[in-house]
Design a protein around this motif. Structure first.
Motif, PDB file in Angstrom:
ATOM      1  N   UNK A 145      74.789  26.544  74.530  1.00  0.00           N
ATOM      2  CA  UNK A 145      73.949  27.669  74.900  1.00  0.00           C
ATOM      3  C   UNK A 145      72.648  27.719  74.135  1.00  0.00           C
ATOM      4  N   UNK A 146      71.946  28.829  74.312  1.00  0.00           N
ATOM      5  CA  UNK A 146      70.659  29.089  73.677  1.00  0.00           C
ATOM      6  C   UNK A 146      70.750  30.406  72.917  1.00  0.00           C
ATOM      7  N   UNK A 147      69.733  30.652  72.096  1.00  0.00           N
ATOM      8  CA  UNK A 147      69.660  31.912  71.369  1.00  0.00           C
ATOM      9  C   UNK A 147      68.370  32.609  71.775  1.00  0.00           C
ATOM     10  N   UNK A 148      68.485  33.869  72.151  1.00  0.00           N
ATOM     11  CA  UNK A 148      67.309  34.669  72.472  1.00  0.00           C
ATOM     12  C   UNK A 148      67.099  35.638  71.315  1.00  0.00           C
ATOM     13  N   UNK A 149      65.917  35.557  70.711  1.00  0.00           N
ATOM     14  CA  UNK A 149      65.547  36.471  69.641  1.00  0.00           C
ATOM     15  C   UNK A 149      64.531  37.446  70.215  1.00  0.00           C
ATOM     16  N   UNK A 150      64.683  38.726  69.897  1.00  0.00           N
ATOM     17  CA  UNK A 150      63.779  39.734  70.444  1.00  0.00           C
ATOM     18  C   UNK A 150      63.339  40.698  69.354  1.00  0.00           C
ATOM     19  N   UNK A 151      62.129  41.219  69.545  1.00  0.00           N
ATOM     20  CA  UNK A 151      61.581  42.285  68.713  1.00  0.00           C
ATOM     21  C   UNK A 151      61.289  43.438  69.658  1.00  0.00           C
ATOM     22  N   UNK A 152      61.865  44.605  69.380  1.00  0.00           N
ATOM     23  CA  UNK A 152      61.642  45.781  70.214  1.00  0.00           C
ATOM     24  C   UNK A 152      60.944  46.849  69.385  1.00  0.00           C
ATOM     25  N   UNK A 153      60.087  47.622  70.049  1.00  0.00           N
ATOM     26  CA  UNK A 153      59.412  48.708  69.340  1.00  0.00           C
ATOM     27  C   UNK A 153      60.328  49.929  69.304  1.00  0.00           C
ATOM     28  N   UNK A 154      59.867  51.032  68.769  1.00  0.00           N
ATOM     29  CA  UNK A 154      60.715  52.184  68.490  1.00  0.00           C
ATOM     30  C   UNK A 154      61.391  52.785  69.723  1.00  0.00           C
ATOM     31  N   UNK A 155      60.790  52.618  70.904  1.00  0.00           N
ATOM     32  CA  UNK A 155      61.399  53.132  72.131  1.00  0.00           C
ATOM     33  C   UNK A 155      62.354  52.134  72.774  1.00  0.00           C
ATOM     34  N   UNK A 156      62.485  50.934  72.207  1.00  0.00           N
ATOM     35  CA  UNK A 156      63.405  49.938  72.741  1.00  0.00           C
ATOM     36  C   UNK A 156      62.770  48.965  73.715  1.00  0.00           C
ATOM     37  N   UNK A 157      61.468  48.978  73.855  1.00  0.00           N
ATOM     38  CA  UNK A 157      60.774  48.061  74.768  1.00  0.00           C
ATOM     39  C   UNK A 157      60.526  46.753  74.023  1.00  0.00           C
ATOM     40  N   UNK A 158      60.963  45.613  74.587  1.00  0.00           N
ATOM     41  CA  UNK A 158      60.746  44.340  73.888  1.00  0.00           C
ATOM     42  C   UNK A 158      59.264  43.968  73.862  1.00  0.00           C
ATOM     43  N   UNK A 159      58.756  43.680  72.664  1.00  0.00           N
ATOM     44  CA  UNK A 159      57.340  43.327  72.522  1.00  0.00           C
ATOM     45  C   UNK A 159      57.171  41.879  72.084  1.00  0.00           C
ATOM     46  N   UNK A 160      58.253  41.200  71.754  1.00  0.00           N
ATOM     47  CA  UNK A 160      58.204  39.791  71.381  1.00  0.00           C
ATOM     48  C   UNK A 160      59.542  39.136  71.638  1.00  0.00           C
ATOM     49  N   UNK A 161      59.534  37.974  72.303  1.00  0.00           N
ATOM     50  CA  UNK A 161      60.782  37.269  72.637  1.00  0.00           C
ATOM     51  C   UNK A 161      60.597  35.788  72.343  1.00  0.00           C
ATOM     52  N   UNK A 162      61.642  35.176  71.780  1.00  0.00           N
ATOM     53  CA  UNK A 162      61.648  33.744  71.504  1.00  0.00           C
ATOM     54  C   UNK A 162      63.003  33.207  71.934  1.00  0.00           C
ATOM     55  N   UNK A 163      63.031  32.086  72.644  1.00  0.00           N
ATOM     56  CA  UNK A 163      64.300  31.437  72.954  1.00  0.00           C
ATOM     57  C   UNK A 163      64.288  30.039  72.364  1.00  0.00           C
ATOM     58  N   UNK A 164      65.444  29.638  71.816  1.00  0.00           N
ATOM     59  CA  UNK A 164      65.554  28.367  71.124  1.00  0.00           C
ATOM     60  C   UNK A 164      67.006  27.922  71.188  1.00  0.00           C
ATOM     61  N   UNK A 165      67.277  26.773  70.605  1.00  0.00           N
ATOM     62  CA  UNK A 165      68.639  26.270  70.528  1.00  0.00           C
ATOM     63  C   UNK A 165      69.490  27.231  69.707  1.00  0.00           C
ATOM     64  N   UNK A 166      70.777  27.228  69.953  1.00  0.00           N
ATOM     65  CA  UNK A 166      71.660  28.162  69.272  1.00  0.00           C
ATOM     66  C   UNK A 166      71.997  27.710  67.852  1.00  0.00           C
ATOM     67  N   UNK A 167      71.716  26.462  67.518  1.00  0.00           N
ATOM     68  CA  UNK A 167      72.155  25.929  66.235  1.00  0.00           C
ATOM     69  C   UNK A 167      71.429  26.470  65.006  1.00  0.00           C
ATOM     70  N   UNK A 168      70.099  26.645  64.994  1.00  0.00           N
ATOM     71  CA  UNK A 168      69.500  27.174  63.761  1.00  0.00           C
ATOM     72  C   UNK A 168      69.923  28.618  63.497  1.00  0.00           C
ATOM     73  N   UNK A 169      70.035  28.949  62.231  1.00  0.00           N
ATOM     74  CA  UNK A 169      70.398  30.316  61.855  1.00  0.00           C
ATOM     75  C   UNK A 169      69.262  31.264  62.228  1.00  0.00           C
ATOM     76  N   UNK A 170      69.611  32.523  62.443  1.00  0.00           N
ATOM     77  CA  UNK A 170      68.626  33.508  62.898  1.00  0.00           C
ATOM     78  C   UNK A 170      67.487  33.710  61.896  1.00  0.00           C
ATOM     79  N   UNK A 171      67.750  33.569  60.618  1.00  0.00           N
ATOM     80  CA  UNK A 171      66.690  33.791  59.629  1.00  0.00           C
ATOM     81  C   UNK A 171      65.597  32.733  59.761  1.00  0.00           C
TER      82      UNK A 171
END
Length: 181
Positions: free
Chosen positions: A56-82
């Motif tokens: 699979x893949x990993x989707x990383x998201x940044x949402x603002x205070x109302x919950x609207x995503x303002x930044x999204x990154x998709x990558x391989x699932x293997x690297x750690x989230x940090x």
């Protein structure tokens, strides 16, 4: 070439909508929330990694205070989230009517996997306050103490953002072979 310049039509449409929301002052930049989610990839292709749960893949998201995503990154699932966290924060780019795109936030709220001295320093360097709880079992050491305030209680908003995205089946299971789609 920067990552945000290599985008498709849907990303341009989304950024245009975010720009319209920013113009009407509907986006709240006081707190942003960072998290990641696993997406199964049934057909394989680029950006796929193997885990105990399957490929699979990993989707990383940044949402603002109302919950609207303002930044999204998709990558391989293997690297750690940090390792993907700073790249995900670099995807925050809300176009302004005039001038530079809007990227600044006041506080970043994340959960325990993002606890790192280097990551906290990078957040402070951007002029924001990190609200990240320490790992269990960590000893209190020298340096600046970190406290988790009221912002951490609102972290459910990024989980709600992922739930909204998961209502679209194409985001829950990747059927495309290329990560750009």
């Amino acid at each position: 070439m920067k990552e945000w310049q290599n985008v498709g039509i849907w990303d341009r449409i989304w950024r245009t909508l975010l720009g319209m929301l920013q113009e009407k002052k509907k986006l709240n930049w006081d707190q942003v929330y960072l998290d990641g989610s696993f997406v199964a990839a049934k057909c394989g292709g680029t950006g796929i990694g193997e885990t105990k749960m399957g490929k699979g893949s990993k989707i990383m998201a940044v949402a603002e205070k109302n919950g609207i995503p303002i930044g999204i990154l998709d990558d391989s699932v293997q690297p750690h989230e940090i390792t993907l966290a700073e790249r995900t924060l670099a995807t925050i780019r809300v176009p302004a009517k005039r001038g530079r795109p809007y990227r600044r936030f006041r506080e970043l709220v994340a959960d325990r996997p993002y606890h790192s001295k280097a990551f906290r320093h990078a957040i402070r360097k951007k002029g924001a306050k990190p609200t990240i709880p320490g790992r269990k079992g960590d000893k209190k050491g020298k340096g600046r103490p970190f406290a988790v305030g009221n912002g951490y209680q609102q972290r459910w908003k990024i989980e709600r953002c992922f739930a909204w995205m998961d209502n679209n089946r194409r985001l829950v299971v990747r059927y495309e072979r290329h990560i750009q789609h």
